[in-house]
Design a protein around this motif. Structure first.
Motif, PDB file in Angstrom:
ATOM      1  N   PHE A  87       0.875  -1.165   0.000  1.00  0.00           N
ATOM      2  CA  PHE A  87       0.000   0.000   0.000  1.00  0.00           C
ATOM      3  C   PHE A  87       0.915   1.218   0.000  1.00  0.00           C
ATOM      4  O   PHE A  87       1.745   1.373   0.893  1.00  0.00           O
ATOM      5  N   VAL A  88       0.804   2.048  -1.028  1.00  0.00           N
ATOM      6  CA  VAL A  88       1.634   3.255  -1.133  1.00  0.00           C
ATOM      7  C   VAL A  88       0.720   4.462  -1.029  1.00  0.00           C
ATOM      8  O   VAL A  88      -0.236   4.587  -1.799  1.00  0.00           O
ATOM      9  N   SER A  89       1.011   5.333  -0.061  1.00  0.00           N
ATOM     10  CA  SER A  89       0.242   6.555   0.107  1.00  0.00           C
ATOM     11  C   SER A  89       1.154   7.742  -0.176  1.00  0.00           C
ATOM     12  O   SER A  89       2.124   7.976   0.539  1.00  0.00           O
ATOM     13  N   PHE A  90       0.842   8.492  -1.242  1.00  0.00           N
ATOM     14  CA  PHE A  90       1.582   9.708  -1.563  1.00  0.00           C
ATOM     15  C   PHE A  90       0.922  10.858  -0.800  1.00  0.00           C
ATOM     16  O   PHE A  90      -0.293  11.043  -0.902  1.00  0.00           O
ATOM     17  N   TRP A  91       1.722  11.644  -0.060  1.00  0.00           N
ATOM     18  CA  TRP A  91       1.170  12.689   0.789  1.00  0.00           C
ATOM     19  C   TRP A  91       2.109  13.886   0.899  1.00  0.00           C
ATOM     20  O   TRP A  91       3.266  13.823   0.513  1.00  0.00           O
ATOM     21  N   ALA A  92       1.578  14.964   1.483  1.00  0.00           N
ATOM     22  CA  ALA A  92       2.357  16.168   1.804  1.00  0.00           C
ATOM     23  C   ALA A  92       1.872  16.671   3.168  1.00  0.00           C
ATOM     24  O   ALA A  92       0.702  16.496   3.519  1.00  0.00           O
ATOM     25  N   SER A  93       2.754  17.317   3.908  1.00  0.00           N
ATOM     26  CA  SER A  93       2.439  17.724   5.279  1.00  0.00           C
ATOM     27  C   SER A  93       1.352  18.794   5.377  1.00  0.00           C
ATOM     28  O   SER A  93       0.650  18.879   6.370  1.00  0.00           O
ATOM     29  N   TRP A  94       1.186  19.609   4.353  1.00  0.00           N
ATOM     30  CA  TRP A  94       0.208  20.686   4.364  1.00  0.00           C
ATOM     31  C   TRP A  94      -1.193  20.221   3.966  1.00  0.00           C
ATOM     32  O   TRP A  94      -2.158  20.966   4.055  1.00  0.00           O
ATOM     33  N   CYS A  95      -1.304  18.980   3.551  1.00  0.00           N
ATOM     34  CA  CYS A  95      -2.563  18.421   3.031  1.00  0.00           C
ATOM     35  C   CYS A  95      -3.503  18.054   4.188  1.00  0.00           C
ATOM     36  O   CYS A  95      -3.197  17.161   4.969  1.00  0.00           O
ATOM     37  N   ASP A  96      -4.644  18.759   4.287  1.00  0.00           N
ATOM     38  CA  ASP A  96      -5.593  18.481   5.363  1.00  0.00           C
ATOM     39  C   ASP A  96      -6.169  17.059   5.314  1.00  0.00           C
ATOM     40  O   ASP A  96      -6.256  16.405   6.358  1.00  0.00           O
ATOM     41  N   PRO A  97      -6.560  16.543   4.132  1.00  0.00           N
ATOM     42  CA  PRO A  97      -7.019  15.152   4.102  1.00  0.00           C
ATOM     43  C   PRO A  97      -5.921  14.164   4.553  1.00  0.00           C
ATOM     44  O   PRO A  97      -6.222  13.147   5.179  1.00  0.00           O
ATOM     45  N   CYS A  98      -4.663  14.478   4.259  1.00  0.00           N
ATOM     46  CA  CYS A  98      -3.550  13.614   4.696  1.00  0.00           C
ATOM     47  C   CYS A  98      -3.467  13.594   6.224  1.00  0.00           C
ATOM     48  O   CYS A  98      -3.188  12.567   6.829  1.00  0.00           O
ATOM     49  N   LYS A  99      -3.735  14.755   6.826  1.00  0.00           N
ATOM     50  CA  LYS A  99      -3.735  14.849   8.294  1.00  0.00           C
ATOM     51  C   LYS A  99      -4.854  13.991   8.879  1.00  0.00           C
ATOM     52  O   LYS A  99      -4.677  13.334   9.899  1.00  0.00           O
ATOM     53  N   GLN A 100      -6.010  13.996   8.229  1.00  0.00           N
ATOM     54  CA  GLN A 100      -7.146  13.191   8.675  1.00  0.00           C
ATOM     55  C   GLN A 100      -6.827  11.708   8.554  1.00  0.00           C
ATOM     56  O   GLN A 100      -7.194  10.920   9.413  1.00  0.00           O
ATOM     57  N   GLU A 101      -6.164  11.353   7.465  1.00  0.00           N
ATOM     58  CA  GLU A 101      -5.923   9.942   7.158  1.00  0.00           C
ATOM     59  C   GLU A 101      -4.761   9.342   7.944  1.00  0.00           C
ATOM     60  O   GLU A 101      -4.723   8.128   8.157  1.00  0.00           O
ATOM     61  N   ALA A 102      -3.819  10.161   8.384  1.00  0.00           N
ATOM     62  CA  ALA A 102      -2.596   9.658   9.023  1.00  0.00           C
ATOM     63  C   ALA A 102      -2.846   8.692  10.186  1.00  0.00           C
ATOM     64  O   ALA A 102      -2.262   7.602  10.214  1.00  0.00           O
ATOM     65  N   PRO A 103      -3.715   9.027  11.145  1.00  0.00           N
ATOM     66  CA  PRO A 103      -3.945   8.080  12.248  1.00  0.00           C
ATOM     67  C   PRO A 103      -4.549   6.755  11.770  1.00  0.00           C
ATOM     68  O   PRO A 103      -4.222   5.690  12.295  1.00  0.00           O
ATOM     69  N   GLU A 104      -5.433   6.832  10.759  1.00  0.00           N
ATOM     70  CA  GLU A 104      -6.041   5.617  10.214  1.00  0.00           C
ATOM     71  C   GLU A 104      -4.979   4.727   9.562  1.00  0.00           C
ATOM     72  O   GLU A 104      -4.964   3.512   9.756  1.00  0.00           O
ATOM     73  N   LEU A 105      -4.088   5.334   8.775  1.00  0.00           N
ATOM     74  CA  LEU A 105      -3.028   4.566   8.124  1.00  0.00           C
ATOM     75  C   LEU A 105      -2.115   3.932   9.169  1.00  0.00           C
ATOM     76  O   LEU A 105      -1.687   2.781   9.014  1.00  0.00           O
ATOM     77  N   ASN A 106      -1.807   4.668  10.210  1.00  0.00           N
ATOM     78  CA  ASN A 106      -0.973   4.134  11.280  1.00  0.00           C
ATOM     79  C   ASN A 106      -1.624   2.890  11.882  1.00  0.00           C
ATOM     80  O   ASN A 106      -0.974   1.861  12.086  1.00  0.00           O
ATOM     81  N   HIS A 107      -2.912   2.993  12.165  1.00  0.00           N
ATOM     82  CA  HIS A 107      -3.664   1.870  12.738  1.00  0.00           C
ATOM     83  C   HIS A 107      -3.683   0.675  11.787  1.00  0.00           C
ATOM     84  O   HIS A 107      -3.430  -0.467  12.189  1.00  0.00           O
ATOM     85  N   LEU A 108      -3.965   0.916  10.506  1.00  0.00           N
ATOM     86  CA  LEU A 108      -4.042  -0.173   9.520  1.00  0.00           C
ATOM     87  C   LEU A 108      -2.664  -0.799   9.272  1.00  0.00           C
ATOM     88  O   LEU A 108      -2.557  -2.012   9.108  1.00  0.00           O
ATOM     89  N   ALA A 109      -1.616   0.022   9.260  1.00  0.00           N
ATOM     90  CA  ALA A 109      -0.258  -0.507   9.062  1.00  0.00           C
ATOM     91  C   ALA A 109       0.117  -1.447  10.191  1.00  0.00           C
ATOM     92  O   ALA A 109       0.709  -2.508   9.963  1.00  0.00           O
ATOM     93  N   GLU A 110      -0.254  -1.066  11.397  1.00  0.00           N
ATOM     94  CA  GLU A 110       0.046  -1.900  12.560  1.00  0.00           C
ATOM     95  C   GLU A 110      -0.785  -3.186  12.539  1.00  0.00           C
ATOM     96  O   GLU A 110      -0.270  -4.278  12.756  1.00  0.00           O
ATOM     97  N   LYS A 111      -2.063  -3.054  12.240  1.00  0.00           N
ATOM     98  CA  LYS A 111      -2.980  -4.192  12.247  1.00  0.00           C
ATOM     99  C   LYS A 111      -2.621  -5.240  11.194  1.00  0.00           C
ATOM    100  O   LYS A 111      -2.748  -6.440  11.436  1.00  0.00           O
ATOM    101  N   TYR A 112      -2.169  -4.798  10.018  1.00  0.00           N
ATOM    102  CA  TYR A 112      -1.907  -5.724   8.914  1.00  0.00           C
ATOM    103  C   TYR A 112      -0.426  -5.876   8.596  1.00  0.00           C
ATOM    104  O   TYR A 112      -0.074  -6.306   7.505  1.00  0.00           O
ATOM    105  N   GLN A 113       0.456  -5.559   9.536  1.00  0.00           N
ATOM    106  CA  GLN A 113       1.897  -5.566   9.275  1.00  0.00           C
ATOM    107  C   GLN A 113       2.428  -6.911   8.786  1.00  0.00           C
ATOM    108  O   GLN A 113       3.412  -6.951   8.055  1.00  0.00           O
TER     109      GLN A 113
END
Length: 183
Positions: A73-99
């Protein structure tokens, strides 16, 4: 005699229901044919993922492309991106769950960002998955990036299964990940 016929019809009906419920698993798996391997590389579903190697914030090199033990799973992002800020905790959770079944890479498109801001973002959201840096934006361009975030789901054969522009609710994203790792 009639009673035996009703019992037999009931048994046949129950067997039919059981078989119908199993068509997505056991029986279907026997008849399921392997999808042919694509030969073309490109940034769209059904094609081989364009290969790349990038250095991460941790100094390690991360590579995508070709067959792997896990889906990617590749997520392209930038620090100023508000949707990226919303998604970051979810990606962290999913990365851990499916590592064990999924490699998740958060590719910072540094050509559209600042390295110090990317590092601050990673610290703020306590991201635990690898953060490769696309310093020149060449990988993002290879994948025809047009929005942040752009999420690319690649199966273990190296074939793009889906490209998602923008964010999805975590449950919907997790459903896509489950489907990806089941292939």
């Amino acid at each position: 005699m009639k009673r035996n016929i009703y019992i037999l019809l009931g048994a046949v009906l129950l067997i039919g229901i059981a078989l119908a419920q199993n068509t997505d698993s056991g029986i279907a798996a026997v008849f399921k044919q392997e999808q042919p391997m694509p030969t073309e590389t490109g940034p769209k579903a059904g094609l081989l993922a364009p290969p790349f190697s990038l250095t991460g914030l941790d100094g390690k090199t991360y590579s995508v492309g070709g067959a792997k033990e896990k889906a990617t799973f590749v997520s392209f992002w930038a620090s100023w991106c508000d949707p990226c800020k919303q998604e970051a905790p979810e990606l962290n959770h999913l990365a851990e769950k499916y590592q064990d079944k999924l490699d998740l890479y958060g590719v910072n498109v540094t050509s559209y960002d600042k390295l110090k801001d990317a590092k601050a973002f990673v610290d703020e959201y306590k991201l635990t998955f690898p953060i490769p840096l696309d310093e020149k934006g060449t990988v993002y361009a290879q994948y025809n990036g047009v929005a942040f975030p752009t999420n690319v789901l690649i199966d273990s054969r190296g074939v793009i299964q889906e490209i998602v522009l923008g964010i999805l609710p975590e449950k919907e994203l997790e459903k896509k990940i489950k489907k990806l790792i089941a292939n």
